[in-house]
Design a protein around this motif. Structure first.
Motif, PDB file in Angstrom:
ATOM      1  N   GLU A   1       7.314  17.500 -33.509  1.00 41.71           N
ATOM      2  CA  GLU A   1       7.336  16.214 -34.213  1.00 41.71           C
ATOM      3  C   GLU A   1       7.930  15.113 -33.325  1.00 41.71           C
ATOM      4  O   GLU A   1       7.430  13.991 -33.263  1.00 41.71           O
ATOM      5  N   ILE A   2       9.021  15.455 -32.645  1.00 39.52           N
ATOM      6  CA  ILE A   2       9.666  14.461 -31.768  1.00 39.52           C
ATOM      7  C   ILE A   2       8.736  14.078 -30.623  1.00 39.52           C
ATOM      8  O   ILE A   2       8.633  12.899 -30.247  1.00 39.52           O
ATOM      9  N   THR A   3       8.034  15.039 -30.072  1.00 41.36           N
ATOM     10  CA  THR A   3       7.069  14.747 -29.000  1.00 41.36           C
ATOM     11  C   THR A   3       5.998  13.786 -29.503  1.00 41.36           C
ATOM     12  O   THR A   3       5.617  12.825 -28.814  1.00 41.36           O
ATOM     13  N   ALA A   4       5.512  14.039 -30.741  1.00 40.40           N
ATOM     14  CA  ALA A   4       4.495  13.160 -31.327  1.00 40.40           C
ATOM     15  C   ALA A   4       5.068  11.757 -31.566  1.00 40.40           C
ATOM     16  O   ALA A   4       4.390  10.741 -31.349  1.00 40.40           O
ATOM     17  N   GLN A   5       6.331  11.688 -32.014  1.00 42.47           N
ATOM     18  CA  GLN A   5       6.962  10.388 -32.265  1.00 42.47           C
ATOM     19  C   GLN A   5       7.160   9.607 -30.967  1.00 42.47           C
ATOM     20  O   GLN A   5       7.023   8.385 -30.941  1.00 42.47           O
ATOM     21  N   GLU A   6       7.478  10.337 -29.884  1.00 44.35           N
ATOM     22  CA  GLU A   6       7.620   9.673 -28.583  1.00 44.35           C
ATOM     23  C   GLU A   6       6.282   9.078 -28.133  1.00 44.35           C
ATOM     24  O   GLU A   6       6.221   7.965 -27.602  1.00 44.35           O
ATOM     25  N   ALA A   7       5.197   9.834 -28.367  1.00 44.90           N
ATOM     26  CA  ALA A   7       3.864   9.324 -28.016  1.00 44.90           C
ATOM     27  C   ALA A   7       3.518   8.096 -28.855  1.00 44.90           C
ATOM     28  O   ALA A   7       2.944   7.115 -28.357  1.00 44.90           O
ATOM     29  N   ALA A   8       3.907   8.126 -30.152  1.00 46.85           N
ATOM     30  CA  ALA A   8       3.650   6.989 -31.038  1.00 46.85           C
ATOM     31  C   ALA A   8       4.427   5.754 -30.577  1.00 46.85           C
ATOM     32  O   ALA A   8       3.924   4.621 -30.646  1.00 46.85           O
ATOM     33  N   LEU A   9       5.649   5.966 -30.063  1.00 44.90           N
ATOM     34  CA  LEU A   9       6.440   4.836 -29.551  1.00 44.90           C
ATOM     35  C   LEU A   9       5.781   4.226 -28.313  1.00 44.90           C
ATOM     36  O   LEU A   9       5.790   3.000 -28.127  1.00 44.90           O
ATOM     37  N   ASP A  10       5.209   5.081 -27.464  1.00 43.99           N
ATOM     38  CA  ASP A  10       4.489   4.571 -26.295  1.00 43.99           C
ATOM     39  C   ASP A  10       3.305   3.694 -26.736  1.00 43.99           C
ATOM     40  O   ASP A  10       3.027   2.653 -26.132  1.00 43.99           O
ATOM     41  N   GLU A  11       2.623   4.141 -27.803  1.00 43.22           N
ATOM     42  CA  GLU A  11       1.507   3.341 -28.333  1.00 43.22           C
ATOM     43  C   GLU A  11       2.010   2.018 -28.907  1.00 43.22           C
ATOM     44  O   GLU A  11       1.381   0.965 -28.724  1.00 43.22           O
ATOM     45  N   LEU A  12       3.144   2.051 -29.622  1.00 41.09           N
ATOM     46  CA  LEU A  12       3.752   0.824 -30.146  1.00 41.09           C
ATOM     47  C   LEU A  12       4.061  -0.154 -29.018  1.00 41.09           C
ATOM     48  O   LEU A  12       3.792  -1.354 -29.111  1.00 41.09           O
ATOM     49  N   ASP A  13       4.638   0.387 -27.959  1.00 38.46           N
ATOM     50  CA  ASP A  13       5.011  -0.423 -26.795  1.00 38.46           C
ATOM     51  C   ASP A  13       3.782  -1.112 -26.214  1.00 38.46           C
ATOM     52  O   ASP A  13       3.784  -2.324 -25.945  1.00 38.46           O
TER      53      ASP A  13
END
Length: 655
Positions: free
Chosen positions: A615-627
Motif C-alpha cells: 500500500e505504501i509503495t502504491a501511495q508513493e507512486a500516487a504522490l509522484d503522479e500528484l507531483d
C-alpha cells in the motif's frame, strides 16, 4: 496596418478568461487531493480576483475644444456607426466621466450633482452612496438613446459668483482662470461633479476603463481627479490642437497635472495626440508641404513637452471616425488613427501584460512551493513508515508490541508539544499586532487629522509643502518600523521553525518576508503627485480651508489603498507560516494514526505486513503522479499572455 488597440485588447481579454478558468480547475484539483490549505487557498483567491477584476484605465486629458470626445468616439465607439460621446460644436464634456462595466449594475449613466463639493465626503465615498446620484437607464442596443443620454455630461448651471467660489470655479486672485461672467452677473459651471457610465461594450466588459476629463479649470477644481484618478491611469492621452500646438493653457495642464519634476516625461504611459490635422490639409499646398508642416508641429511639441518624437502622434479623430463609419480604408490611413491605436496597444497593453505576467508567475511559483511542501511531508512520512515496517520482517509478537508502545509514547510526547507551539504563536501574534497597528486605518486617520490641522493654520499656506513633507516623513518612518518588526518576526519564525524541525522532524520553512519597501515607493509616487499640486499656482486655493480639506481627503483615499495592499501582504505572510504549521501538525497526527493502524493489522494477520508495504509503495507512486500533475497544471498558468492569447484566437474562430 497591424493589430489595433481593440483587437489586441480582445486577445488580452481572452487570455485573462482562459487563465481564470485554468485557475479554477487547479483550485478544484488541489481541493480534491487535500492540498488546499489556508495559504494556498488565499493565493488562489487573490490571483483569480486580480485576473478577473484587472482594469486598464486610459485617461484622455485636454483643454476644451481639442477634440477629446471625438477621439474617444473614433477609437472605441465607431462600431455604433455614429457619435456616442457629445462632440459637436458647443457640446463638450463638462465633468469627469468614467466609462466602464460592472455586471452587477444595469446599463446606466449616473451623475453626481456639483453641490456635493460643498460637503466633506471625498469622491470615493460618494461612489458608495448610489442613491445620491441621478441615474439614467441606458439601452445599449439603441445608439440614438445612448448619445442623447450622454449629452447630459455637457450640461451646465448658472450660479452667482459667491456660489462659484464655494464650488471652486472662481478665484478673485487669479481672474485669468475664471469662467466668463454673463451679462446677468451669473457664472457658468458644470451641472455635475462626476459621471459614471456603465455599459456592456466589448472592451469595457474585458476591463477597459475610459476616463474623459474636462478642461484645465475643471481639473484644477477637483483635487481627487488630479491626485488620484489621473496618476493611477495606466496611460494618459494628452490632446493638443494640430493647428495651435502647445498653448499656454495646454502647458499648464501638462506641467501641473501630468508630469512631475522627478518623473520621466518619456514614459510610455504618456502619449500626446496632435488632433485635427485635417485642418492643415490645404488644396493650395502639396501633400509633401502639408506633411512637412505637420512634422514641424510634431517636433516642436515633442521638444516643448520633453517627449520622444514617437510619443507625439498626429491624427484626425473626426476623419478617423468618418472613415470607420463608412469603411473608407484610404481616409482611415490618412487620418493616422491606426498609428495611435498601435501605440496604445503596444505601450499600454504591452506594459500591463508584462506586469500581470510577472505577478502571475510569482504567485503561481509561490503557490506551487506551498503545495509541493504538503506533498513532500506525505512522501517523508511514507518513507519513515516503510523503513519502520521493513524492520519488522521476521520479528516476533513481543517486538511488534514494543513497536506499538513506542509509537504511542511518541504520540503522547507530540501531543504535549502543542503547548510549546501555542506559546510560539502567541509571541508571533503579539509582534504581528504591532505591524497591523502601524499599517492600520486608525494610524492613517490620525496622520490625516494632523495634516488637516496644520493646513487650517490661518494665513496664506506658504508652509503647506512642509506640512505635507512632514506627514510623508512620518508615514515612511512608520513603514520602516513595520518592516523592522516584520524582520524580527521573520528571525523568530526562522529560529523556531529550525528548532521544531530538529525536535519533531518537521520540514518547516519560514515564508518570504513581506517587502514593504515597495509600498514606500508607492508613497513617493503619491507624494510626487501631491507636491506638483502644491505649487504657486494653487497657493491661493490652498488658503481656502474647504479646498485644503478636499485635497487631504483625496490623499487619504489614495493612501488607504496603499496601506490596505501592504496589510494584505502581511496577512498572507502570516497565513503562509500558520498554514505550514497546521499542515505539518495535521499530517503528523495522521501519520501516528496510520502507523498504529498498520501495527494492528500486522498483529491480526500474518499477511498484514506485506499488504501494508504494498500500500505504501502504491501511495508513493500516487504522490509522484500528484507531483507531476501539479507541475503540469501550474506551468500552463505561466505561459506568456500575448502568445497564449494569439494562439487561442484562431482556435476560437475555428470553433
Amino acid at each position: 496596418m497591424g493589430t489595433s488597440f481593440n483587437d489586441q485588447f480582445d486577445q488580452y481579454g481572452i487570455w485573462r478568461r482562459e487563465f481564470a478558468l485554468r485557475l479554477k480547475l487547479l483550485s478544484e484539483w488541489l481541493k480534491d487531493h487535500e492540498l488546499l490549505d489556508a495559504a494556498v487557498e488565499e493565493r488562489l483567491r487573490r490571483l483569480e480576483t486580480q485576473m478577473r477584476s484587472d482594469k486598464v484605465m486610459v485617461a484622455f486629458v485636454a483643454e476644451f475644444s481639442r477634440g477629446k470626445s471625438e477621439l474617444i468616439n473614433a477609437i472605441f465607439f465607431a462600431g455604433y456607426k455614429r457619435r456616442i460621446m457629445p462632440a459637436s460644436a458647443g457640446r463638450t464634456t463638462m465633468c469627469p466621466t468614467e466609462l466602464g462595466y460592472d455586471g452587477g449594475v444595469p446599463p446606466c449613466l449616473r451623475l453626481l450633482p456639483i453641490e456635493t463639493r460643498l460637503q466633506p465626503q471625498p469622491l470615493m465615498e460618494w461612489r458608495m452612496v448610489p442613491e445620491k446620484w441621478i441615474r439614467v437607464d441606458l439601452d445599449v442596443n439603441d445608439p440614438a438613446q445612448l448619445a442623447q443620454a450622454f449629452e447630459k455630461v455637457s450640461e451646465v448651471r448658472h450660479v452667482t459668483v459667491d456660489d462659484a467660489k464655494a464650488l471652486g470655479f472662481w478665484h478673485d486672485d487669479s481672474p485669468e482662470d475664471n469662467p466668463m461672467l454673463a451679462s446677468n452677473g451669473l457664472v457658468e459651471v458644470p451641472r455635475w461633479r462626476h459621471a459614471l457610465i456603465n455599459i456592456a461594450h466589448p472592451l469595457l466588459k474585458q476591463g477597459l476603463v475610459i476616463l474623459d476629463t474636462p478642461g484645465l479649470n475643471a481639473i484644477g477644481a477637483e483635487p481627487e481627479l488630479t491626485v488620484n484618478l489621473i496618476p493611477q491611469a495606466h496611460a494618459v492621452v494628452f490632446i493638443l490642437g494640430a493647428d495651435t500646438g502647445v498653448t499656454k493653457s495646454d502647458l499648464a495642464i501638462w506641467r501641473e497635472h501630468l508630469i512631475s519634476d522627478s518623473e520621466e516625461a518619456g514614459s510610455d504611459s504618456r502619449l500626446v495626440v496632435l488632433n485635427k490635422i485635417d485642418t492643415m490639409w490645404d488644396s493650395l499646398s502639396t501633400q509633401a508641404q502639408v506633411q512637412a508642416q505637420i512634422d514641424r508641429q510634431r517636433a516642436t511639441s515633442a521638444e516643448i513637452l520633453g517627449l520622444r518624437l514617437d510619443q507625439v502622434i498626429p491624427v484626425s479623430a473626426q476623419k478617423g471616425l468618418v472613415a470607420k463609419v463608412n469603411n473608407d480604408a484610404a481616409l482611415l490611413q490618412a487620418s493616422n488613427l491606426p498609428a495611435l491605436e498601435r501605440a496604445l496597444s503596444d505601450g499600454v497593453l504591452g506594459q500591463r501584460q508584462r506586469i500581470l505576467r510577472h505577478s502571475v508567475t510569482t504567485g503561481i511559483g509561490e503557490l506551487r512551493v506551498e503545495a509541493m511542501r504538503a506533498i513532500n511531508i506525505r512522501r517523508r512520512d511514507l518513507a519513515e513508515q516503510m523503513i519502520e515496517l521493513k524492520g519488522l520482517r521476521g520479528k516476533n509478537t513481543s517486538v511488534i508490541r514494543h513497536m506499538r508502545a513506542r509509537i504511542e509514547q511518541e504520540q503522547g510526547e507530540f501531543d504535549i508539544s502543542g503547548a510549546k507551539i501555542h506559546a510560539v504563536r502567541s509571541v508571533h501574534l503579539k509582534l504581528l499586532r504591532e505591524v497591523f497597528t502601524l499599517l492600520g486605518t486608525s494610524t492613517l486617520k490620525a496622520e490625516m487629522a494632523e495634516l488637516t490641522k496644520a493646513l487650517r493654520t490661518p494665513g496664506l499656506k506658504l508652509g503647506v509643502k512642509r506640512a505635507y513633507t512632514l506627514t510623508f516623513d512620518r508615514l515612511r518612518a512608520g513603514l520602516q518600523r513595520a518592516q523592522s518588526t516584520s524582520g524580527d518576526i521573520q528571525s523568530m519564525l526562522t529560529g523556531t521553525f529550525r528548532q521544531l524541525n530538529t525536535e519533531y522532524g518537521f520540514s518547516l520553512q519560514a515564508p518570504k518576508e513581506p517587502d514593504l519597501a515597495r509600498y514606500a515607493r508607492d508613497l513617493e509616487l503619491v507624494e510626487r503627485s501631491h507636491n506638483q499640486y502644491l505649487g504657486v499656482a494653487n497657493a491661493l486655493r490652498l488658503a481656502q480651508p474647504e479646498f485644503a480639506d478636499r485635497l487631504v481627503r483625496a490623499l487619504g483615499t489614495r493612501l488607504r489603498m496603499v496601506y490596505e495592499s501592504a496589510l494584505a501582504e502581511v496577512e498572507l505572510w502570516n497565513k503562509s507560516a500558520a498554514a505550514q504549521l497546521d499542515a505539518q501538525l495535521r499530517e503528523r497526527r495522521r501519520n501516528f494514526g496510520r502507523r498504529l493502524e498498520a501495527i494492528e493489522r500486522i498483529q491480526q494477520a500474518a499477511s498484514g505486513l506485506d499488504d501494508r508495504i504494498a500500500e505504501i509503495t502504491a501511495q508513493e507512486a500516487a504522490l509522484d503522479e500528484l507531483d507531476a500533475k501539479l507541475a503540469e497544471l501550474t506551468s500552463h498558468l505561466t505561459e506568456a499572455p500575448a502568445a497564449n492569447a494569439a494562439a487561442m484566437e484562431p482556435q476560437r474562430q475555428t470553433a
